[in-house]
Design an enzyme around this catalytic site. Structure first.
Site, mmCIF file in Angstrom:
data_model
loop_
_atom_site.group_PDB
_atom_site.id
_atom_site.type_symbol
_atom_site.label_atom_id
_atom_site.label_comp_id
_atom_site.label_asym_id
_atom_site.label_seq_id
_atom_site.Cartn_x
_atom_site.Cartn_y
_atom_site.Cartn_z
ATOM 1 N N TYR A 1 31.185 41.408 25.632
ATOM 2 C CA TYR A 1 31.274 42.849 25.382
ATOM 3 C C TYR A 1 32.471 43.184 24.500
ATOM 4 C CZ TYR A 1 27.876 43.766 29.122
ATOM 5 O OH TYR A 1 26.751 43.826 29.907
ATOM 6 N N LYS B 1 42.726 38.170 59.881
ATOM 7 C CA LYS B 1 42.242 39.517 59.586
ATOM 8 C C LYS B 1 41.500 39.535 58.251
ATOM 9 C CE LYS B 1 46.427 41.123 57.208
ATOM 10 N NZ LYS B 1 47.413 42.202 57.092
#
Length: 387
Positions: free
Chosen positions: A263, A40
């Site tokens: 950052y 799945k």
């Protein structure tokens, strides 16, 4: 490690390792239990068509998916083995599922009521909820559902199953209680003369710990793909690593002491050093939880990930190494030399599980499928069903 000329990251998926994991599971469970391979959610992100085709070639004769679309995709890729739909279905799906031999799950009283009213010959498995409280009919509904299944002559009840909520917890009392409740549900169906040939209860964790003798099949996903059900625990057998995530070094820069990296400048170099920028980031599925909290392999050596993980890049402190250059390959998951970083290693660093790490791997990543180290097929994106 394959030779790759791209400037983008990629995945290497060892089909040999998947085969070895199937063999390990079959040896662990012994005779009398067949494998239902859970593919799945695109085989947990690895690519359901390629994985299922390989498993079928290795003798796996039953698959499980979450959606009708996934089942039809496998049929489109010539998977002819039985496929069990674990999730929901729409009334409009019944006929096409019947045509393609897709087994439906009875997850609710309304499901068998619908199937009984449609008069379309179909095959189903009844999911008994014994304590997960997610999907499945309630234990109290078992007698009524069994009666409806018996009266719906066009519905062939091929299987009964449940799902244990705490299978990864050693000696969990709740698991024993769930199995006991499921035994009682089986007896209720038997009283109606319904004795399905397929009885399945356990996922990978349950299969390794609490596989009941009366079950005839076991459902496994995460073990096939080389991960532990819980990365913090020890499991036997130890599965073979399946997935490697690699990316090129795209820049090497010498920086002074006190330089801020990425950052927010969350990392400041304590001394002059060399920073390598690698072309992989959270757009490709790498968690931001690895910010200042990860290691990368280059040339068989470990280097710390520094600064924030960005969308397309990470930075690594390679110290005074003068041999690493642009175009060299970094291993984020996998083996380089005698060093390995596994999916479970990343999961523990990110305080999650291997399932999430795998499922987060972006569909943008080219997937290379390897047999004996050679590429046998590739896939770039999640391919839709066109039937």
């Amino acid at each position: 490690m394959i030779h790759h000329n791209s400037i983008t990251p990629w995945l290497e998926i060892s089909l040999d390792a998947i085969s070895q994991n199937v063999a390990l599971l079959n040896t662990a469970v012994g005779v009398g239990h067949s494998l239902i391979a859970v593919v799945k959610d695109d085989a947990y992100g690895l690519g359901a068509p390629a994985v299922a085709r390989h498993l079928a070639a290795q003798g796996v004769r039953f698959f499980a998916v979450a959606t009708v679309q996934e089942a039809l995709q496998l049929r489109n890729y010539t998977i002819s083995e039985p496929i069990l739909l674990l999730g929901e279905f729409h009334p409009d799906d019944i006929e096409i599922c019947a045509q393609h031999g897709i087994r439906l799950s009875i997850n609710d009283l309304s499901d068998i009521t619908l199937l009984a009213s449609q008069k379309i010959p179909c095959i189903a498995h009844c999911h008994i909820d014994t304590g997960m409280n997610r999907l499945g009919i309630s234990f109290s509904e078992s007698a009524h559902v069994a009666s409806l299944c018996k009266s719906a002559k066009h519905v062939t009840l091929e299987g009964l199953y449940t799902h244990c909520a705490s299978a990864d917890v050693p000696d969990a009392i709740v698991t024993k209680e769930q199995i006991s409740s499921f035994i009682n549900a089986i007896a209720i169906f038997a009283q109606q003369g319904i004795t399905p040939p397929i009885i399945h209860i356990t996922n990978t964790a349950g299969t390794l710990r609490t596989l009941p003798h009366f079950s005839t099949a076991y459902r496994c996903g995460i073990g096939l793909y080389g991960c532990k059900p819980d990365p913090a625990q020890t499991w036997v057998p130890s599965f073979e690593h399946v997935v490697s995530l690699r990316a090129p070094v795209v820049k090497v820069r010498r920086v002074e002491a006190g330089s801020r990296i990425s950052y927010g400048g969350t990392f400041q170099t304590p001394k002059a050093t060399t920073i390598a920028t690698i072309c992989v980031g959270y757009a490709h599925g790498l968690s931001r939880r690895l910010t200042n909290n990860g290691e990368i392999l280059i040339g068989g050596k470990r280097y710390p990930l520094v600064g924030r993980v960005t969308m397309d890049y990470i930075m690594v402190d390679i110290g005074d190494n003068t041999t690493i250059a642009r175009g060299d390959i970094a291993t984020i998951i996998g083996t380089d030399g005698n060093q390995t970083i596994s999916v479970d290693d990343l999961a523990q660093r990110c305080q999650t599980i291997g399932y999430e790490v795998l499922c987060n791997l972006s569909a943008l990543l080219t997937r290379y499928y390897l047999v004996q180290g050679c590429v046998v097929s590739t896939r770039n994106t999640v391919e839709p069903f066109h039937g």
